[in-house]
Motif scaffolding. Sequence first.
Motif, PDB file in Angstrom:
ATOM      1  N   GLY A   1      57.237   8.871  34.214  1.00  0.00           N
ATOM      2  CA  GLY A   1      56.380   8.623  33.057  1.00  0.00           C
ATOM      3  C   GLY A   1      57.177   8.191  31.836  1.00  0.00           C
ATOM      4  O   GLY A   1      56.745   7.319  31.071  1.00  0.00           O
ATOM      5  N   GLU A   2      58.357   8.783  31.668  1.00  0.00           N
ATOM      6  CA  GLU A   2      59.216   8.413  30.538  1.00  0.00           C
ATOM      7  C   GLU A   2      59.693   6.978  30.657  1.00  0.00           C
ATOM      8  O   GLU A   2      59.744   6.244  29.670  1.00  0.00           O
ATOM      9  CB  GLU A   2      60.419   9.371  30.471  1.00  0.00           C
ATOM     10  CG  GLU A   2      60.533  10.022  29.135  1.00  0.00           C
ATOM     11  CD  GLU A   2      61.766  10.883  29.004  1.00  0.00           C
ATOM     12  OE1 GLU A   2      62.655  10.860  29.879  1.00  0.00           O
ATOM     13  OE2 GLU A   2      61.829  11.581  27.990  1.00  0.00           O
ATOM     14  N   ARG A   3      60.057   6.577  31.874  1.00  0.00           N
ATOM     15  CA  ARG A   3      60.527   5.202  32.078  1.00  0.00           C
ATOM     16  C   ARG A   3      59.418   4.193  31.793  1.00  0.00           C
ATOM     17  O   ARG A   3      59.671   3.103  31.273  1.00  0.00           O
ATOM     18  CB  ARG A   3      61.063   5.032  33.505  1.00  0.00           C
ATOM     19  CG  ARG A   3      62.432   5.664  33.725  1.00  0.00           C
ATOM     20  CD  ARG A   3      63.081   5.135  34.989  1.00  0.00           C
ATOM     21  NE  ARG A   3      62.371   5.565  36.180  1.00  0.00           N
ATOM     22  CZ  ARG A   3      62.641   6.685  36.843  1.00  0.00           C
ATOM     23  NH1 ARG A   3      63.619   7.500  36.432  1.00  0.00           N
ATOM     24  NH2 ARG A   3      61.974   6.996  37.924  1.00  0.00           N
ATOM     25  N   ILE A   4      58.181   4.562  32.123  1.00  0.00           N
ATOM     26  CA  ILE A   4      57.046   3.686  31.825  1.00  0.00           C
ATOM     27  C   ILE A   4      56.882   3.530  30.319  1.00  0.00           C
ATOM     28  O   ILE A   4      56.679   2.425  29.802  1.00  0.00           O
ATOM     29  CB  ILE A   4      55.751   4.241  32.467  1.00  0.00           C
ATOM     30  CG1 ILE A   4      55.853   4.185  34.002  1.00  0.00           C
ATOM     31  CG2 ILE A   4      54.535   3.467  31.982  1.00  0.00           C
ATOM     32  CD1 ILE A   4      54.705   4.858  34.723  1.00  0.00           C
TER      33      ILE A   4
ATOM     34  N   ILE B   1      57.387  -0.009  26.971  1.00  0.00           N
ATOM     35  CA  ILE B   1      56.408  -0.484  25.987  1.00  0.00           C
ATOM     36  C   ILE B   1      57.114  -0.592  24.643  1.00  0.00           C
ATOM     37  O   ILE B   1      57.584   0.417  24.108  1.00  0.00           O
ATOM     38  CB  ILE B   1      55.210   0.473  25.904  1.00  0.00           C
ATOM     39  CG1 ILE B   1      54.619   0.697  27.301  1.00  0.00           C
ATOM     40  CG2 ILE B   1      54.161  -0.060  24.957  1.00  0.00           C
ATOM     41  CD1 ILE B   1      53.529   1.747  27.357  1.00  0.00           C
ATOM     42  N   PRO B   2      57.241  -1.795  24.064  1.00  0.00           N
ATOM     43  CA  PRO B   2      58.099  -2.016  22.893  1.00  0.00           C
ATOM     44  C   PRO B   2      57.881  -1.042  21.737  1.00  0.00           C
ATOM     45  O   PRO B   2      58.798  -0.341  21.341  1.00  0.00           O
ATOM     46  CB  PRO B   2      57.755  -3.455  22.486  1.00  0.00           C
ATOM     47  CG  PRO B   2      57.295  -4.093  23.745  1.00  0.00           C
ATOM     48  CD  PRO B   2      56.621  -3.024  24.535  1.00  0.00           C
ATOM     49  N   LEU B   3      56.680  -0.950  21.174  1.00  0.00           N
ATOM     50  CA  LEU B   3      56.456  -0.109  20.000  1.00  0.00           C
ATOM     51  C   LEU B   3      56.476   1.368  20.368  1.00  0.00           C
ATOM     52  O   LEU B   3      57.052   2.200  19.659  1.00  0.00           O
ATOM     53  CB  LEU B   3      55.117  -0.477  19.344  1.00  0.00           C
ATOM     54  CG  LEU B   3      54.737   0.345  18.114  1.00  0.00           C
ATOM     55  CD1 LEU B   3      55.768   0.160  17.005  1.00  0.00           C
ATOM     56  CD2 LEU B   3      53.349  -0.051  17.617  1.00  0.00           C
ATOM     57  N   VAL B   4      55.880   1.677  21.507  1.00  0.00           N
ATOM     58  CA  VAL B   4      55.764   3.076  21.923  1.00  0.00           C
ATOM     59  C   VAL B   4      57.132   3.687  22.191  1.00  0.00           C
ATOM     60  O   VAL B   4      57.383   4.842  21.843  1.00  0.00           O
ATOM     61  CB  VAL B   4      54.865   3.184  23.178  1.00  0.00           C
ATOM     62  CG1 VAL B   4      54.861   4.608  23.726  1.00  0.00           C
ATOM     63  CG2 VAL B   4      53.451   2.744  22.849  1.00  0.00           C
ATOM     64  N   ARG B   5      58.049   2.929  22.788  1.00  0.00           N
ATOM     65  CA  ARG B   5      59.328   3.509  23.180  1.00  0.00           C
ATOM     66  C   ARG B   5      60.148   3.943  21.963  1.00  0.00           C
ATOM     67  O   ARG B   5      60.822   4.963  21.988  1.00  0.00           O
ATOM     68  CB  ARG B   5      60.114   2.519  24.045  1.00  0.00           C
ATOM     69  CG  ARG B   5      60.791   1.417  23.304  1.00  0.00           C
ATOM     70  CD  ARG B   5      61.512   0.483  24.240  1.00  0.00           C
ATOM     71  NE  ARG B   5      61.859  -0.747  23.532  1.00  0.00           N
ATOM     72  CZ  ARG B   5      62.150  -1.886  24.140  1.00  0.00           C
ATOM     73  NH1 ARG B   5      62.123  -1.958  25.449  1.00  0.00           N
ATOM     74  NH2 ARG B   5      62.447  -2.954  23.435  1.00  0.00           N
ATOM     75  N   SER B   6      60.096   3.147  20.840  1.00  0.00           N
ATOM     76  CA  SER B   6      60.870   3.563  19.666  1.00  0.00           C
ATOM     77  C   SER B   6      60.285   4.807  19.031  1.00  0.00           C
ATOM     78  O   SER B   6      61.018   5.697  18.604  1.00  0.00           O
ATOM     79  CB  SER B   6      60.969   2.474  18.617  1.00  0.00           C
ATOM     80  OG  SER B   6      60.065   1.495  18.794  1.00  0.00           O
TER      81      SER B   6
END
Length: 213
Positions: A85-88, A92-97
């Motif tokens: 789930g973390e890798r997914i 996602i550009p905005l979500v990951r930061s």
Amino acid sequence: MMATLRRYLMAGLLVWVPLGVTLLIVAFLVDLMDQTLRLLPESLQPENILGFRIPGLGAVLTALIVFVTGMIVTNLFGMQLFNIGERILQRIPLVRSIYASVKQVTESMFSSGKSFRKVVLVEYPRKGMWSLAFQTGTGAEEVRDKTGRDVTNVFIPTTPNPTSGFFLMVPREDVIELDMSVDDGLKMLLSVGVVVPEPKKDKVIDPRVRRLS
């Protein structure tokens, strides 16, 4: 007569204002956590089953969800699911930061238990004016290499709301360490300086004597 009435009024305020504010904050948090009940199917929501609302059931559900999640991610299979789930999320550009930043702060606060390490004094917002701050970590190596100075990370909270504030990287020689505990420092900030901790008799009183080590 007027002095006596004023004394009684002040005594009553000293009892009811802290109690009232505490109850309002607790009621707000309970009401906020009760919103988690909306995650349940409508047919399983306690209010529809019982016919009336029981305040605090959302807090119980929140605690249960956190507890069960902790049980799941502490075993091998649950950890693998969590990593997937973390890798997914990291794709996602905005979500990951946002996720990475929140995760780092959360791990600092709850895992290490050293988000606020020491209570310190820094000269802010100008020379000759001192602000109470908390040491949050050591400065980045890149900052030290570019500035040529050993810096430390400090957070200066605003009062009476310490959840907002200013993050500063201050030269270590300009930071004065205090003997008061983090709890005492927070009490002093929340009370806007009304509650001042008693000085320790076996410690040096002059804060200029001891710089941050």
